[in-house]
Design an enzyme around this catalytic site. Structure first.
Site, mmCIF file in Angstrom:
data_model
loop_
_atom_site.group_PDB
_atom_site.id
_atom_site.type_symbol
_atom_site.label_atom_id
_atom_site.label_comp_id
_atom_site.label_asym_id
_atom_site.label_seq_id
_atom_site.Cartn_x
_atom_site.Cartn_y
_atom_site.Cartn_z
ATOM 1 N N THR A 1 0.915 -1.161 -0.005
ATOM 2 C CA THR A 1 0.067 -0.033 -0.150
ATOM 3 C C THR A 1 0.946 1.223 0.091
ATOM 4 O OG1 THR A 1 -1.903 1.272 1.071
ATOM 5 C CG2 THR A 1 -0.398 0.082 2.405
ATOM 6 N N ARG A 2 0.276 2.426 -0.793
ATOM 7 C CA ARG A 2 0.865 3.493 -0.636
ATOM 8 C C ARG A 2 0.112 4.631 0.173
ATOM 9 N NH1 ARG A 2 -1.875 4.316 -5.449
ATOM 10 N NH2 ARG A 2 -1.749 6.750 -5.401
ATOM 11 N N HIS B 1 -7.133 2.500 5.752
ATOM 12 C CA HIS B 1 -8.614 2.654 5.782
ATOM 13 C C HIS B 1 -9.337 1.264 5.963
ATOM 14 C CE1 HIS B 1 -8.044 6.696 4.980
ATOM 15 N NE2 HIS B 1 -7.602 6.771 3.790
ATOM 16 N N HIS C 1 -8.774 -1.480 3.119
ATOM 17 C CA HIS C 1 -7.554 -2.154 3.202
ATOM 18 C C HIS C 1 -7.559 -3.302 4.212
ATOM 19 C CE1 HIS C 1 -6.488 1.999 1.471
ATOM 20 N NE2 HIS C 1 -5.964 1.169 0.591
ATOM 21 N N GLY D 1 -5.314 -6.171 -5.564
ATOM 22 C CA GLY D 1 -6.601 -5.515 -5.550
ATOM 23 C C GLY D 1 -7.007 -4.812 -6.804
ATOM 24 N N ARG D 2 -8.044 -4.014 -6.848
ATOM 25 C CA ARG D 2 -8.685 -3.310 -7.879
ATOM 26 C C ARG D 2 -7.651 -2.127 -8.343
ATOM 27 N NH1 ARG D 2 -8.915 0.773 -5.289
ATOM 28 N NH2 ARG D 2 -10.717 1.881 -4.698
ATOM 29 N N ASP D 3 -7.380 -2.197 -9.402
ATOM 30 C CA ASP D 3 -6.437 -0.902 -10.009
ATOM 31 C C ASP D 3 -5.020 -0.863 -9.176
ATOM 32 O OD1 ASP D 3 -5.812 1.206 -11.829
ATOM 33 O OD2 ASP D 3 -6.814 2.460 -10.569
ATOM 34 N N HIS D 4 -4.404 -1.997 -9.235
ATOM 35 C CA HIS D 4 -3.113 -1.915 -8.114
ATOM 36 C C HIS D 4 -2.150 -1.210 -8.825
ATOM 37 C CE1 HIS D 4 -0.401 -4.307 -5.448
ATOM 38 N NE2 HIS D 4 0.531 -3.688 -6.312
ATOM 39 N N ALA D 5 -1.537 -0.096 -8.190
ATOM 40 C CA ALA D 5 -0.685 0.965 -8.535
ATOM 41 C C ALA D 5 -0.721 1.496 -9.869
ATOM 42 C CB ALA D 5 0.741 -0.142 -8.715
ATOM 43 N N MET E 1 -13.940 -3.965 -3.361
ATOM 44 C CA MET E 1 -14.748 -3.940 -2.216
ATOM 45 C C MET E 1 -15.426 -2.492 -1.714
ATOM 46 S SD MET E 1 -14.028 -6.700 -0.573
ATOM 47 C CE MET E 1 -14.337 -6.964 1.101
HETATM 48 S S1 ADX Z 1 -1.491 0.685 -4.611
HETATM 49 O O1 ADX Z 1 -0.907 -0.652 -4.608
HETATM 50 O O2 ADX Z 1 -2.815 0.519 -5.527
HETATM 51 O O3 ADX Z 1 -0.803 1.683 -5.367
HETATM 52 P P1 ADX Z 1 -3.205 1.316 -2.379
HETATM 53 O O4 ADX Z 1 -2.869 1.659 -0.949
HETATM 54 O O5 ADX Z 1 -4.216 2.325 -3.232
HETATM 55 O O6 ADX Z 1 -1.972 1.023 -3.314
HETATM 56 O O7 ADX Z 1 -3.928 0.130 -2.569
HETATM 57 C C1 ADX Z 1 -3.377 -1.242 -1.952
HETATM 58 C C2 ADX Z 1 -3.911 -2.435 -2.412
HETATM 59 O O8 ADX Z 1 -5.215 -2.644 -1.917
HETATM 60 C C3 ADX Z 1 -3.885 -2.483 -3.647
HETATM 61 O O9 ADX Z 1 -3.638 -4.046 -3.847
HETATM 62 C C4 ADX Z 1 -5.428 -2.123 -4.201
HETATM 63 O O10 ADX Z 1 -5.529 -2.682 -5.449
HETATM 64 C C5 ADX Z 1 -6.054 -2.526 -3.185
HETATM 65 N N1 ADX Z 1 -7.300 -1.937 -3.034
HETATM 66 C C6 ADX Z 1 -7.500 -0.614 -2.266
HETATM 67 N N2 ADX Z 1 -8.631 -0.403 -2.317
HETATM 68 C C7 ADX Z 1 -9.488 -1.350 -2.809
HETATM 69 C C8 ADX Z 1 -10.907 -1.803 -2.824
HETATM 70 N N3 ADX Z 1 -11.952 -0.725 -2.405
HETATM 71 N N4 ADX Z 1 -11.021 -3.007 -3.291
HETATM 72 C C9 ADX Z 1 -10.405 -3.826 -3.662
HETATM 73 N N5 ADX Z 1 -8.930 -3.573 -3.651
HETATM 74 C C10 ADX Z 1 -8.448 -2.534 -3.156
HETATM 75 MG MG MG Z 2 -4.818 1.986 -5.523
#
Ligand code: ADX
Ligand code: MG
Length: 568
Positions: free
Chosen positions: A371-372, A376, A379, A464-468, A505
């Protein structure tokens, strides 16, 4: 070598008396030495004449130059200006009063390590002063050298020279003297050099060129040196660079998705076969590298293949086109020292340390979580659900290298991680920090993150969704919501890690819990707070609903927002 150093603070100025921060050259130009300051300096000049000073180095600020010219009426010795002896850059606080800066730094960790927007931390300053002094020392033999600088830089230099722990800067009487702004008695200090503080460089640099690394290059180097980037042993050579771009593999076939390259100014003229010292921003050496390959990148291809776009609104692409020089050099690196991080040292475990910890605790299944962002509820749900489902432990492994612009600074975030981990996750998770420089490359980045987590001993990794994934100027994501999951899954076997791919989620009001969006009925109420909304709510002081986050996280974020507000 074998020089003796004498430290002197510049004469009192009107800004000192008013407690103003004149830490940038603009503000400095408006400051004037006071009558007291000028008198003090004349007296000090006479004292220093008895010492037999051979030469002077001073900060480029005009109040220091003015001080120097008074002292040198008595000494009449050569004078050199050294930029690294400047006052600590206080960023957004430049031109304000010191008390204003103080109130933003909560504890000693923050006081030492937190950079105000656009500025330096106290410990950045320490690294800078030590590097400056080492270089000055290397240039002269058996000289008595007068250093004229500012209160903070001199304190940090004393701290280093006395080999005291960092926090001693606030407590040890030997390092607080320069605060005596209004002291009627002028004085200078002979720098006491403790035997543990070596003024020579840790390695012999005399015949080597020192290449100052950028922040990103430092993070990359650190991960190479600790084996977080295994199988990489250095910066990519030409064949590996093209192969990584085109096939996500090194020339030898090993999976590697991200070009880890050392870009180089053409004017530095790298020579094949030359050994160079890779140094931090201030000249402290970190590694040697034998230059085995010198080449020109194909940036357009790099943008298309690595990021899938040439748009400058993509932060990785912008960095490539705006901040990357036109020559790359490659070669294996050898260890001199790791970049020094002062904040949260106890949370920065290397791959070897983490693997050992997992082994000793019998943690055979460990789920990595990247995570960056501050933690919340969403997570938290991802981590807890995965831990339960796989009957595994979690490695909460947040990124503390560079992340996306506009992200919450890592010191604020780590405060949230520590407290959330301690209160809610201790029984199933371990917290360690990852000094990685993100590229925001979405799918490729997810594969890369998984590989790195494998190196750190994880058996599973959450994508997760839209990772990085970053967003463009109109707020649209660059990648499909699940593109990162798909690519990471495709390489999971080869990496030897299981990729966990939760659906997005979201909080469902009627059920008072988070659910994957594909399990939410059409008539149910879904609640979200976007990043933009979050920031506006923080700035306006709005209350947050319980489902969104943790009060501990929100508390830290309010402090962060206050600083942002100040910046604006
Ligand atoms: S990053 O990896 O995507 O840059 P971020 O902190 O935003 O960092 O998210 C951390 C991880 O949680 C990632 O794998 C992201 O895909 C996942 N993630 C964050 N919010 C959600 C969500 N609401 N549903 C599913 N996955 C999530
Ligand atoms: Mg993200």
């Amino acid at each position: 070598m074998n020089n003796k150093f004498f430290l002197m603070r510049h004469a009192q100025s009107d800004h000192n008396v008013g407690n103003w921060i004149s830490a940038d050259e603009e503000t400095d130009k408006k400051s004037q030495l006071t009558k007291t300051g000028i008198e003090q300096t004349h007296r000090l000049g006479k004292e220093l004449k008895k010492v037999g000073i051979d030469l002077i180095y001073h900060s480029p600020f005009q109040r220091v130059a003015a001080t120097c010219s008074i002292v040198n009426q008595y000494l009449k010795v050569p004078v050199l200006v050294e930029r690294r002896l400047s006052q600590m850059n206080c960023g957004v606080f430049n031109g304000k009063i010191w008390a204003e800066r103080e109130r933003f730094f909560l504890d000693e960790v923050e006081k030492l390590s937190k950079r105000p927007p656009g500025g330096e931390s106290l410990l950045d300053l320490k690294a800078r002063m030590v590097a400056a002094l080492r270089d000055i020392n290397a240039r002269h033999q058996q000289k008595k050298i007068l250093i004229i600088s500012h209160g903070n830089p001199l304190r940090l230099l004393q701290l280093a020279a006395l080999n005291l722990p960092d926090v001693a800067v606030f407590t040890d009487r030997r390092v607080v003297r320069w605060k005596s702004d209004v002291s009627p008695e002028p004085f200078f200090d002979e720098l006491l050099i403790n035997e543990n503080f070596s003024l020579s460089h840790p390695v012999d640099l005399s015949s080597l060129r020192c290449i100052n690394l950028t922040e990103r290059q430092m993070f990359d180097l650190e991960l190479i040196l600790v084996n977080g980037f295994a199988p990489l042993k250095g910066f990519l050579k030409e064949e590996d660079y093209f192969s990584v771009m085109e096939k996500m593999r090194l020339q030898n076939g090993a999976l590697w998705p991200m070009p880890i390259v050392l870009d180089w100014r053409q004017s530095d003229r790298p020579v094949l076969g030359e050994t160079v010292a890779l140094c931090d921003h201030f000249g402290n050496p970190l590694a040697f590298m034998k230059v085995e390959s010198v080449y020109q990148p194909d940036k357009i291809r790099e943008a298309r293949l690595v990021y899938g776009t040439e748009k400058l609104s993509h932060p990785g692409v912008a960095y490539l086109f705006n901040n990357t020089h036109d020559w790359y050099v490659g070669g294996e690196v050898s260890f001199v020292g790791l970049p020094i991080h002062y904040a949260f040292r106890e949370l920065r475990k290397t791959p070897a340390e983490l693997k050992e910890f997992f082994r000793q605790g019998g943690w055979d299944k460990v789920i990595g979580f990247n995570t960056r962002n501050p933690i919340h509820r969403a997570h938290f749900e991802l981590m807890r659900n995965a831990a339960r489902h796989y009957q595994a432990k979690v490695l909460l492994h947040p990124i503390v290298g560079s992340t996306n612009e506009g992200d919450v600074d890592y010191i604020t975030r780590v405060r949230t991680y520590k407290i959330i981990h301690e209160r809610y996750m201790k029984d199933f998770a371990f917290l360690s920090l990852l000094p990685l420089a993100m590229r925001m490359a979405g799918p490729r980045e997810a594969v890369w993150h998984a590989l790195v987590r494998k190196n750190y001993g994880c058996s599973h990794f959450i994508v997760g969704r839209d990772h990085a994934g970053p967003k463009d100027e109109s707020g649209n994501p660059f990648y499909d919501k699940y593109a990162s999951q798909e690519l990471a899954k495709q390489y999971a076997d080869e990496i030897g890690i299981e990729i966990i791919t939760p659906k997005e989620m979201a909080y469902v009001e009627e059920e008072n819990r988070y659910l994957p969006i594909d399990q939410i009925a059409a008539n149910q109420t879904v609640k979200v707070i976007s990043g933009t909304a979050l920031r506006e709510m923080l700035l306006s002081g709005a209350e947050f609903p319980d489902w969104f986050s943790f009060p501990e996280t929100i508390g830290e974020l309010r402090r962060w927002a206050e600083l942002k507000n100040y910046e604006a």
